[in-house]
Design a protein around this motif. Structure first.
Motif, PDB file in Angstrom:
ATOM      1  N   MET A   1      18.931 -29.732 151.553  1.00 45.52           N
ATOM      2  CA  MET A   1      19.187 -28.739 152.594  1.00 45.52           C
ATOM      3  C   MET A   1      18.076 -27.692 152.573  1.00 45.52           C
ATOM      4  SD  MET A   1      23.284 -28.052 152.096  1.00 45.52           S
ATOM      5  CE  MET A   1      23.049 -27.549 150.368  1.00 45.52           C
ATOM      6  N   ILE A   2      17.498 -27.431 153.741  1.00 46.78           N
ATOM      7  CA  ILE A   2      16.415 -26.464 153.858  1.00 46.78           C
ATOM      8  C   ILE A   2      16.782 -25.412 154.900  1.00 46.78           C
ATOM      9  CG2 ILE A   2      14.000 -26.106 154.517  1.00 46.78           C
ATOM     10  CD1 ILE A   2      14.233 -27.542 151.892  1.00 46.78           C
ATOM     11  N   ILE A   3      16.581 -24.154 154.555  1.00 43.71           N
ATOM     12  CA  ILE A   3      16.728 -23.052 155.501  1.00 43.71           C
ATOM     13  C   ILE A   3      15.362 -22.759 156.105  1.00 43.71           C
ATOM     14  CG2 ILE A   3      17.132 -20.576 155.726  1.00 43.71           C
ATOM     15  CD1 ILE A   3      19.747 -21.701 155.353  1.00 43.71           C
ATOM     16  N   ARG A   4      15.326 -22.612 157.422  1.00 47.47           N
ATOM     17  CA  ARG A   4      14.085 -22.255 158.111  1.00 47.47           C
ATOM     18  C   ARG A   4      14.420 -21.406 159.336  1.00 47.47           C
ATOM     19  NH1 ARG A   4      14.156 -25.040 162.766  1.00 47.47           N
ATOM     20  NH2 ARG A   4      15.079 -27.133 162.858  1.00 47.47           N
ATOM     21  N   PRO A   5      13.417 -20.712 159.914  1.00 53.78           N
ATOM     22  CA  PRO A   5      13.653 -19.974 161.161  1.00 53.78           C
ATOM     23  C   PRO A   5      14.013 -20.939 162.292  1.00 53.78           C
ATOM     24  CG  PRO A   5      11.668 -19.173 160.087  1.00 53.78           C
ATOM     25  CD  PRO A   5      12.085 -20.414 159.346  1.00 53.78           C
ATOM     26  N   ILE A   6      14.855 -20.489 163.198  1.00 51.86           N
ATOM     27  CA  ILE A   6      15.255 -21.323 164.321  1.00 51.86           C
ATOM     28  C   ILE A   6      14.070 -21.572 165.247  1.00 51.86           C
ATOM     29  CG2 ILE A   6      15.960 -19.477 165.913  1.00 51.86           C
ATOM     30  CD1 ILE A   6      18.489 -21.248 166.487  1.00 51.86           C
ATOM     31  N   ALA A   7      14.100 -22.699 165.969  1.00 48.40           N
ATOM     32  CA  ALA A   7      13.064 -23.059 166.932  1.00 48.40           C
ATOM     33  C   ALA A   7      13.744 -23.531 168.217  1.00 48.40           C
ATOM     34  CB  ALA A   7      12.161 -24.161 166.367  1.00 48.40           C
ATOM     35  N   PHE A 304       8.909 -19.200 156.804  1.00 44.66           N
ATOM     36  CA  PHE A 304       9.897 -19.090 155.731  1.00 44.66           C
ATOM     37  C   PHE A 304      10.642 -20.410 155.516  1.00 44.66           C
ATOM     38  CE2 PHE A 304      14.208 -18.030 154.217  1.00 44.66           C
ATOM     39  CZ  PHE A 304      13.906 -17.283 153.089  1.00 44.66           C
ATOM     40  N   ARG A 305      10.798 -20.774 154.239  1.00 42.74           N
ATOM     41  CA  ARG A 305      11.600 -21.943 153.851  1.00 42.74           C
ATOM     42  C   ARG A 305      12.336 -21.586 152.567  1.00 42.74           C
ATOM     43  NH1 ARG A 305       9.819 -22.911 158.089  1.00 42.74           N
ATOM     44  NH2 ARG A 305       8.981 -24.860 158.973  1.00 42.74           N
ATOM     45  N   ALA A 306      13.564 -22.073 152.452  1.00 44.07           N
ATOM     46  CA  ALA A 306      14.365 -21.790 151.255  1.00 44.07           C
ATOM     47  C   ALA A 306      15.339 -22.922 151.007  1.00 44.07           C
ATOM     48  CB  ALA A 306      15.120 -20.473 151.414  1.00 44.07           C
ATOM     49  N   THR A 307      15.782 -23.043 149.758  1.00 46.11           N
ATOM     50  CA  THR A 307      16.768 -24.060 149.411  1.00 46.11           C
ATOM     51  C   THR A 307      17.503 -23.644 148.148  1.00 46.11           C
ATOM     52  OG1 THR A 307      17.118 -26.455 149.202  1.00 46.11           O
ATOM     53  CG2 THR A 307      15.333 -25.492 147.896  1.00 46.11           C
ATOM     54  N   LEU A 308      18.547 -24.398 147.842  1.00 46.46           N
ATOM     55  CA  LEU A 308      19.334 -24.232 146.623  1.00 46.46           C
ATOM     56  C   LEU A 308      19.130 -25.486 145.783  1.00 46.46           C
ATOM     57  CD1 LEU A 308      21.459 -22.294 145.352  1.00 46.46           C
ATOM     58  CD2 LEU A 308      23.212 -23.638 146.519  1.00 46.46           C
ATOM     59  N   ARG A 329       6.620 -29.417 148.585  1.00 45.88           N
ATOM     60  CA  ARG A 329       6.168 -29.743 149.941  1.00 45.88           C
ATOM     61  C   ARG A 329       7.199 -29.305 150.974  1.00 45.88           C
ATOM     62  NH1 ARG A 329       4.324 -34.423 147.309  1.00 45.88           N
ATOM     63  NH2 ARG A 329       6.238 -35.548 147.887  1.00 45.88           N
ATOM     64  N   ALA A 330       8.473 -29.529 150.698  1.00 43.60           N
ATOM     65  CA  ALA A 330       9.530 -29.162 151.641  1.00 43.60           C
ATOM     66  C   ALA A 330       9.590 -27.655 151.864  1.00 43.60           C
ATOM     67  CB  ALA A 330      10.883 -29.671 151.144  1.00 43.60           C
ATOM     68  N   LEU A 331       9.206 -26.889 150.838  1.00 40.16           N
ATOM     69  CA  LEU A 331       9.231 -25.432 150.935  1.00 40.16           C
ATOM     70  C   LEU A 331       7.862 -24.849 151.287  1.00 40.16           C
ATOM     71  CD1 LEU A 331      11.477 -24.616 147.825  1.00 40.16           C
ATOM     72  CD2 LEU A 331      12.169 -24.710 150.233  1.00 40.16           C
TER      73      LEU A 331
END
Length: 374
Positions: A1-7, A304-308, A329-331
């Motif tokens: 699961m990756i958090i990113r800004p909406i597009a 911005f990218r984030a994960t747990l 890479r994902a972040l």
């Protein structure tokens, strides 16, 4: 699961969330033109150079990178009540006392106010029910604090959260039912849609301007003042664990509580730390035994990218974060880059095979994973 800004590519998913969330979720309105404008405003906010909080609104999505599915949303309003008033009721007490007659009466009242003007607000947290999984709600909630910790100049000193109040599955609010009967003859769903779209002029025109003596309200309305929707209760507990407190301010329409905290005193803000990334291969021995449960984010704004994850190791001294190459890479993290992280739970005891050994309630009781909160 990756958090990113909406597009803009997320418009269809956002429209689904606006429908699924139902009445009372004023952060989103089921109107594609409104949602398109909200996405563009978020994009502009992420790309803006900011030295102090203004009218920026940051909207994030939680994405499954394997399927591309949008699992949920979460957001931050940088400074509320500037363009249009942000109204609340404040619950307090007044005393009626006659010394001559020996009579004394203390009564609860609700006073309309704009107490939180200029504060930052966390909002728009919604986890789609078909994608509910351990840790997803926690990630949606806490990632906002990591973003604040990294970019404090973008946010006010006081952070608030308006929690969804009590309403039925049919979209009826006991508190609003009383107000509707006596003051504003509009359905609860109509009111929340108007407010969500920014059309709140009717508040000054139609809502009662004098204190409401709560004992004059219906018993049903009195019972829900300061109470939250059942599905919002886990989110409230999570915020309380972060240091948020209710100080008597409630929503004008469903009487749900607004909680507040000082930005730098929020647990995940205060305990987060910036560190240097060391990219390692997934088969590196140090990663084989599993690390602490960490919330990790890069230090970018628009990117911005984030994960747990439990697949990274944080060494507080000398401030090194070891991250496997695929996760890096994902972040969008390179070797030597800066990242911010916060520890959420101790490393799992792999030998016991018991989710409760992580000390994480969302693992031990996945049914308690939060779904949404305003």
């Amino acid at each position: 699961m990756i958090i990113r800004p909406i597009a803009h590519k997320d418009l269809d998913a956002l429209a689904c969330i606006a429908r699924e969330s139902g009445p009372g979720f004023t952060s989103l309105v089921d109107d594609r033109e409104f949602l398109t404008a909200k996405i563009q405003h978020s994009i502009d906010s992420f790309n803006r150079d900011v030295v102090e909080p203004g009218d920026e609104g940051y909207l994030f999505v939680l994405e499954d990178p394997d399927t591309g599915d949008i699992l949920g949303t979460t957001g931050i309003e940088a400074s509320v009540g500037l363009d249009s008033p942000l109204y609340h009721y404040h619950k307090s007490q007044v005393v009626h006392h006659s010394r001559e007659l020996g009579l004394f009466k203390r009564v609860d009242v609700l006073n309309m106010c704009n107490h939180y003007t200029g504060c930052s607000e966390i909002c728009t947290l919604y986890l789609r029910p078909q994608f509910r999984r351990p840790g997803a709600g926690k990630l949606l909630s806490k990632v906002r604090f990591l973003f604040m910790a990294q970019h404090p100049e973008r946010f006010a000193d006081t952070i608030i959260a308006e929690m969804r109040g009590v309403s039925s599955d049919r979209g009826e609010s006991p508190f609003w039912n009383w107000l509707r009967q006596h003051f504003v003859d509009l359905e609860f769903a109509q009111v929340t849609q108007l407010v969500g779209a920014g059309n709140n002029g009717f508040i000054a025109e139609l809502m009662p301007k004098y204190p409401l003596y709560t004992h004059l309200l219906s018993p049903e309305a009195q019972a829900v003042i300061g109470e939250v929707h059942d599905k919002t209760r886990p989110a409230l507990k999570m915020l309380e664990a972060e240091g948020f407190r209710h100080k008597g301010y409630v929503d004008l329409f469903d009487a749900g509580p607004t909680v507040e905290a000082e930005r730098d005193q929020i647990r995940s803000v205060a305990r987060s730390s910036e560190c240097t990334v060391q990219v390692v291969q997934a088969d590196t021995p140090v990663l084989q035994h599993g690390g602490d449960r960490l919330l990790i984010a890069n230090t970018q704004v628009a990117g911005f990218r984030a994960t747990l994850t439990e697949r990274a190791i944080h060494h507080p001294q000398p401030g090194i974060l070891q991250v496997p190459a695929d996760l890096a890479r994902a972040l969008d993290l390179e070797d030597g880059a800066r990242a911010r992280c916060v520890r959420l739970a101790a490393a799992s005891n792999k030998t016991q095979g018991d989710a409760s050994s992580t000390g994480d309630a969302s693992q031990a009781q996945p049914q308690q994973e939060l779904r949404y909160a305003l």
